[in-house]
Design a protein around this motif. Structure first.
Motif, mmCIF file in Angstrom:
data_model
loop_
_atom_site.group_PDB
_atom_site.id
_atom_site.type_symbol
_atom_site.label_atom_id
_atom_site.label_comp_id
_atom_site.label_asym_id
_atom_site.label_seq_id
_atom_site.Cartn_x
_atom_site.Cartn_y
_atom_site.Cartn_z
ATOM 1 N N ARG A 33 0.933 -1.181 0.138
ATOM 2 C CA ARG A 33 0.142 0.206 -0.141
ATOM 3 C C ARG A 33 0.879 1.304 0.026
ATOM 4 O O ARG A 33 0.424 2.260 -0.457
ATOM 5 C CB ARG A 33 -1.039 -0.006 1.218
ATOM 6 N N ASP A 52 -3.828 -2.253 -3.319
ATOM 7 C CA ASP A 52 -4.605 -2.195 -2.055
ATOM 8 C C ASP A 52 -5.863 -3.037 -2.574
ATOM 9 O O ASP A 52 -6.521 -2.633 -3.384
ATOM 10 C CB ASP A 52 -5.115 -0.815 -1.744
ATOM 11 N N THR A 54 -8.534 -3.087 -1.133
ATOM 12 C CA THR A 54 -10.025 -2.446 -1.116
ATOM 13 C C THR A 54 -10.181 -1.356 -2.466
ATOM 14 O O THR A 54 -11.089 -0.829 -2.397
ATOM 15 C CB THR A 54 -10.123 -1.350 -0.005
ATOM 16 N N ASP A 55 -9.192 -1.605 -3.102
ATOM 17 C CA ASP A 55 -8.848 -0.858 -4.710
ATOM 18 C C ASP A 55 -8.644 -1.685 -5.580
ATOM 19 O O ASP A 55 -7.529 -1.741 -6.049
ATOM 20 C CB ASP A 55 -8.196 0.525 -4.302
ATOM 21 N N ILE A 76 -7.327 -7.002 8.018
ATOM 22 C CA ILE A 76 -8.664 -6.328 8.110
ATOM 23 C C ILE A 76 -9.555 -7.103 8.969
ATOM 24 O O ILE A 76 -9.578 -8.245 8.667
ATOM 25 C CB ILE A 76 -9.164 -6.243 6.437
ATOM 26 N N GLY A 80 -15.352 -6.796 5.771
ATOM 27 C CA GLY A 80 -14.360 -6.231 4.889
ATOM 28 C C GLY A 80 -13.399 -7.202 4.316
ATOM 29 O O GLY A 80 -12.908 -7.126 3.091
ATOM 30 N N ALA A 83 -14.208 -9.684 1.442
ATOM 31 C CA ALA A 83 -14.434 -9.049 0.406
ATOM 32 C C ALA A 83 -12.863 -8.511 -0.222
ATOM 33 O O ALA A 83 -12.864 -8.580 -1.492
ATOM 34 C CB ALA A 83 -15.136 -7.877 0.203
ATOM 35 N N ALA A 84 -12.154 -8.173 0.627
ATOM 36 C CA ALA A 84 -10.819 -7.755 0.129
ATOM 37 C C ALA A 84 -10.049 -8.825 -0.134
ATOM 38 O O ALA A 84 -9.449 -8.774 -1.412
ATOM 39 C CB ALA A 84 -10.036 -7.165 1.464
ATOM 40 N N ALA A 87 -11.142 -9.978 -3.697
ATOM 41 C CA ALA A 87 -10.772 -9.136 -4.738
ATOM 42 C C ALA A 87 -9.081 -9.204 -5.116
ATOM 43 O O ALA A 87 -9.146 -9.509 -6.267
ATOM 44 C CB ALA A 87 -10.700 -7.361 -4.261
#
Ligand SMILES: NC(=O)c1ccc[n+]([C@@H]2O[C@H](COP(=O)([O-])OP(=O)(O)OC[C@H]3O[C@@H](n4cnc5c(N)ncnc54)[C@H](OP(=O)(O)O)[C@@H]3O)[C@@H](O)[C@H]2O)c1
Length: 285
Positions: A33, A52, A54-55, A76, A80, A83-84, A87
């Motif tokens: 990050r 990241d 989350t992105d 995390i 979340g 999901a992270a 991803a």
């Protein structure tokens, strides 16, 4: 290229070190990050890119050209996290990686009493469903957890904590080496691994004894009622969700969830695992 996420984290940076002992630096990339924090890795010839979980769009650049991606489970908490991690697994597939590895836990289970294990179980299920060739590295419980509880115990002379159970405390360095081997040794680990854990399971009475032997100071083990411990921790400034999370570790330990041992770690390392005593000696030196 072999991509490691969290390459500047505690585990991730050790994995990169172990990889660089095995492959040339131009085959290693990190997704971090904070790119500035990875300047030392860039100097060693490692490709450093910002990513990241989350992105997700950031991961397409970070994972570009990946043969394998090792997803270090992100720090995390809560919904979340799942999901992270998904991803990251999706991005590895988009990048064309032929294998995705994930740092799971030996107690990964959807019905664990320790919430962190639900995140690992969800990641393993997603890997099996979506990732093609995958490896879920089922790490033993980090012996670094001693850093949370031992210093306070040494101040007060007491391990005043909820009822626990035996844990096969495992060193970060051993796990990082096993992870690097998994990425570089043909045939090392496919699918869900056995528990990659040290061979000795110790409870807090054992830990108190060993700390006493190392420091010459007597530590009393005092079992505190769960709710009383939580109330004290919250009064001392720990947010209630964090206290509940930590309590889950003790509940799972007393159910024996972390007592699993297996020869797989020592077999892949080709040497004895680092003992909990050695971790404590290094910490208390
Ligand atoms: N086996 C066990 O007993 C045990 C115990 C505790 C934790 N764990 C798991 O092991 C992981 C690694 O532990 P550690 O000791 O290396 O802890 P750490 O140094 O705190 O590492 C946490 C890692 O999570 C990454 N991260 C956090 N949020 C992220 C995001 N949004 N996107 C991408 N990466 C993100 C961080 O990346 P940056 O470097 O970019 O900040 C960092 O590398 C933890 O995150 C946790 O899931 C396992």
């Amino acid at each position: 290229m072999l991509i490691i996420t969290g390459g500047t984290g505690r585990l991730g940076s050790l994995i990169v070190d172990k990889l660089l002992e095995r492959v040339p630096a131009d085959r290693v990339g990190v997704s971090v990050r904070d790119v500035a924090g990875a300047a030392a890795l860039a100097e060693r010839g490692v490709r450093v890119r910002a990513g990241d979980f989350t992105d997700p769009a950031s991961l397409d650049h970070a994972f570009e050209g990946a043969e394998q991606v090792l997803v270090v489970s992100p720090s995390i908490r809560g919904d979340g996290a799942v999901a992270a991690t998904r991803a990251a697994i999706d991005a590895a597939a988009r990048a064309g990686a032929s294998r995705v590895l994930y740092t799971s836990h030996q107690a990964s289970s959807a019905d664990s009493l320790f919430a962190a294990q639900h995140q690992h179980a969800a990641a393993e299920a997603y890997l099996a469903e979506r990732a093609g060739r995958f490896t879920a590295l089922r790490h033993g419980f980090y012996a670094s957890t001693f850093e949370i509880y031992v210093p306070t115990a040494l101040e007060t002379g007491e391990f005043r904590l909820p009822e626990d159970g035996p844990v096969s405390w495992t060193a970060h360095g051993d796990l990082a080496e096993a992870d690097a081997i998994a990425m570089t040794r043909p045939g090392a680990f496919d699918g869900i691994t056995p528990a990659l854990a040290a061979p000795e399971a110790l409870d807090l009475v054992d830990v108190a004894r060993i700390v006493g032997e190392i420091t010459g100071r007597t530590l009393k083990r005092i079992v505190v009622d769960d709710e009383e411990w939580k109330a004290t921790a919250v009064a001392g400034g720990l947010p209630a969700p964090a206290a509940e999370f930590a309590l889950g570790m003790f509940r799972a330990a007393r159910r024996g969830e972390f007592a699993v041992t297996d020869p797989a770690l020592e077999t892949v390392l080709g040497r004895p695992a680092t003992s909990a005593r050695s971790v404590l000696e290094a910490m208390l030196r």
